[in-house]
Design a protein around this motif. Structure first.
Motif, short mmCIF file in Angstrom:
data_model
loop_
_atom_site.label_atom_id
_atom_site.label_comp_id
_atom_site.label_asym_id
_atom_site.label_seq_id
_atom_site.Cartn_x
_atom_site.Cartn_y
_atom_site.Cartn_z
N SER A 444 0.85 -1.20 0.00
CA SER A 444 0.00 0.00 0.00
C SER A 444 0.88 1.24 0.00
O SER A 444 1.91 1.28 0.68
N GLU A 453 -4.50 5.21 1.88
CA GLU A 453 -3.46 4.32 1.35
C GLU A 453 -4.03 3.54 0.18
O GLU A 453 -5.18 3.09 0.21
N PRO A 455 -3.55 0.26 -2.21
CA PRO A 455 -2.87 -1.01 -2.56
C PRO A 455 -2.58 -1.05 -4.05
O PRO A 455 -3.46 -0.79 -4.88
#
Length: 462
Positions: A444, A453, A455
């Motif tokens: 992330s 965040e 991924p």
């Protein structure tokens, strides 16, 4: 701003379509001057009753609130006013704050001043108390009642468990007077709590809407409000909107209030913001417009779901120095031809080309990923190493181009990609599930300028 706002008052100069703040006028309510505005030319009147405090002119300087009001004025003749003691209306002594009955007199004066015999009422928070009382008292002048995030009582009791305790309310009032205007938006507008510019604008709006003493006194007055007995007497069409995560007035509280009003419709909306013009205001306004007009607005034609692909050549600067201008130009021409060939093959659309990079869009994520892989493979034969970033999201159509968060996200993903890497977001991986593609997790990451965040995954096989 929208045409409704531009038509509210004659322009004082500049371009013909330059937005202007609607003209503020005054009407007398007893000894007090009440400020009001009229915006739009819709087929019915809609009176916006603000919450705690307001300022009819400064409202247009806050982009989110101005957009909210413009949308209302697009399907109605919108009437705005500042309650006595707030905004541009006459101030009152903090020891002589108006009752709800006196505030109803202000509403009648404004409606009379603009020649409105009947109006729909749209209210928010504390403004809901006034709207409820007016609708019950003047049903012949009320087309409909619509509320957002309102309360019926402001002090806890066993039969009204949603309100603050007397002690909590006292602390809140003390804090308001000591720290006015409050800058912590986590309670009223959590979705905008991290936006410092918005916090400064809202603080200015509050400061020019009421003084610290007046703000505290208004809260003390609100603490005495209890409109529960009025609710069953309402006989006009009623819509009650409430966001599920509202921290100032709970959704269960709104549901209970709606249950006390004969025939009222309750709609719980997703979101945490108490201020109706913060967060997903379009979803809330869609409910308002449909309730009042019978139709929802057509979907925006200026937004589209698209998959964005960015590519660029790895190490282009030292390669250009090594090759020299002529050979570098020839290599770039070959590179461009390969990329355009693969874009056409996979139904991609070239949006922009900047030096050694391409910005393209696709109507499906699978085609975008396969195009990126094909571009990477084909350019190997030319001795060119590229990298690519792919993301799928809603984009704003800007002429022949695309803009918006999805475009920024794809560009940020490209910046994190390594040589020969096609890097994609979780959204892309989820959407191509079952297409035979495989991906390697890359952890992330924070994408500059974007929240949260993200991924990311590298394409292993496509």
């Amino acid at each position: 701003m929208e045409a409704a706002r531009r038509n509210a008052a004659p322009a004082s100069g500049g371009a013909q379509n330059e937005p202007v703040t609607p003209e503020t006028r005054y009407t007398k309510s007893g000894p007090y001057n009440i400020a009001y505005q009229v915006v739009g030319e819709g087929p019915f009147d809609l009176l916006w009753i603000p919450g705690f405090v307001s300022n009819v002119e400064l409202a247009w300087d806050e982009p989110l609130l101005a957009r909210f009001l413009d949308r209302l004025a697009s399907f109605s003749r919108l009437i705005l006013f500042d309650k006595r003691g707030t905004g541009l209306s006459d101030r009152v002594a903090v020891t002589e704050l108006p009752t709800l009955e006196e505030r109803m007199d202000d509403v009648v004066s404004v409606l009379d001043a603009v020649g409105s015999q009947r109006a729909a009422l749209l209210s928010h928070s504390e403004g809901g108390n006034l709207a409820v009382l007016f609708a019950a008292t003047f049903p012949l002048r009320t087309i409909a009642l619509i509320t957002s995030g309102i309360f019926a009582k402001r002090v806890w009791s066993p039969d009204y468990p949603w309100a603050p305790t007397p002690e909590a309310r006292a602390r809140e009032i003390e804090d308001v007077e000591r720290n006015w205007p409050l800058r912590d938006m986590a309670h009223y507008a959590p979705s905008a709590a991290g936006d410092e510019a918005f916090g400064r604008r809202l603080a200015t709006y509050f400061r020019q809407s009421a003084s610290p003493g007046a703000a505290a006194a208004l809260l003390r007055m609100n603490t005495q409000i209890d409109i529960r007995a009025v609710l069953p007497t309402i006989r006009v069409p009623t819509l009650m909107l409430h966001r599920s995560g509202d921290r100032d007035a709970q959704a269960d509280e709104g549901r209970w209030i709606a249950a006390q009003i004969p025939g009222a419709r309750f709609v719980e909306l997703p979101g945490d913001d108490h201020l109706p013009w913060v967060g997903d205001q379009d979803r809330l306004l869609d409910e308002v417009q449909e309730f009042l007009t019978g139709t929802r607005p057509a979907p925006d034609a200026d937004r589209v779901l698209a998959t964005i692909l960015f590519t660029d050549i790895v190490g282009s600067t030292p390669l250009a120095v090594e090759l020299g201008d002529r050979r570098w130009r020839e290599l770039l021409d070959a590179h461009h031809a390969v990329v355009r060939r693969e874009l056409e093959r996979y139904r991609g659309r070239e949006i922009d080309t900047t030096g050694d990079g391409f910005f393209a869009s696709f109507d499906g994520p699978g085609r975008a990923v396969r195009a990126a892989c094909a571009i990477r493979t084909a350019l190997h034969d030319l001795g060119i190493t590229v990298r690519a970033g792919v993301h799928t999201g809603e984009c704003e159509i800007t002429g022949d181009g695309l803009a918006g968060i999805a475009v920024h996200a794809a560009a940020r993903v490209l910046a994190l990609a390594g040589p020969d890497e096609v890097l994609v977001t979780r959204t892309v991986v989820d959407l191509v599930s079952g297409a035979g593609m495989t991906f390697d997790p890359r952890g992330s990451h924070s994408l500059r300028g974007l929240p949260g965040e993200w991924p990311l995954f590298a394409v292993d096989a496509c």
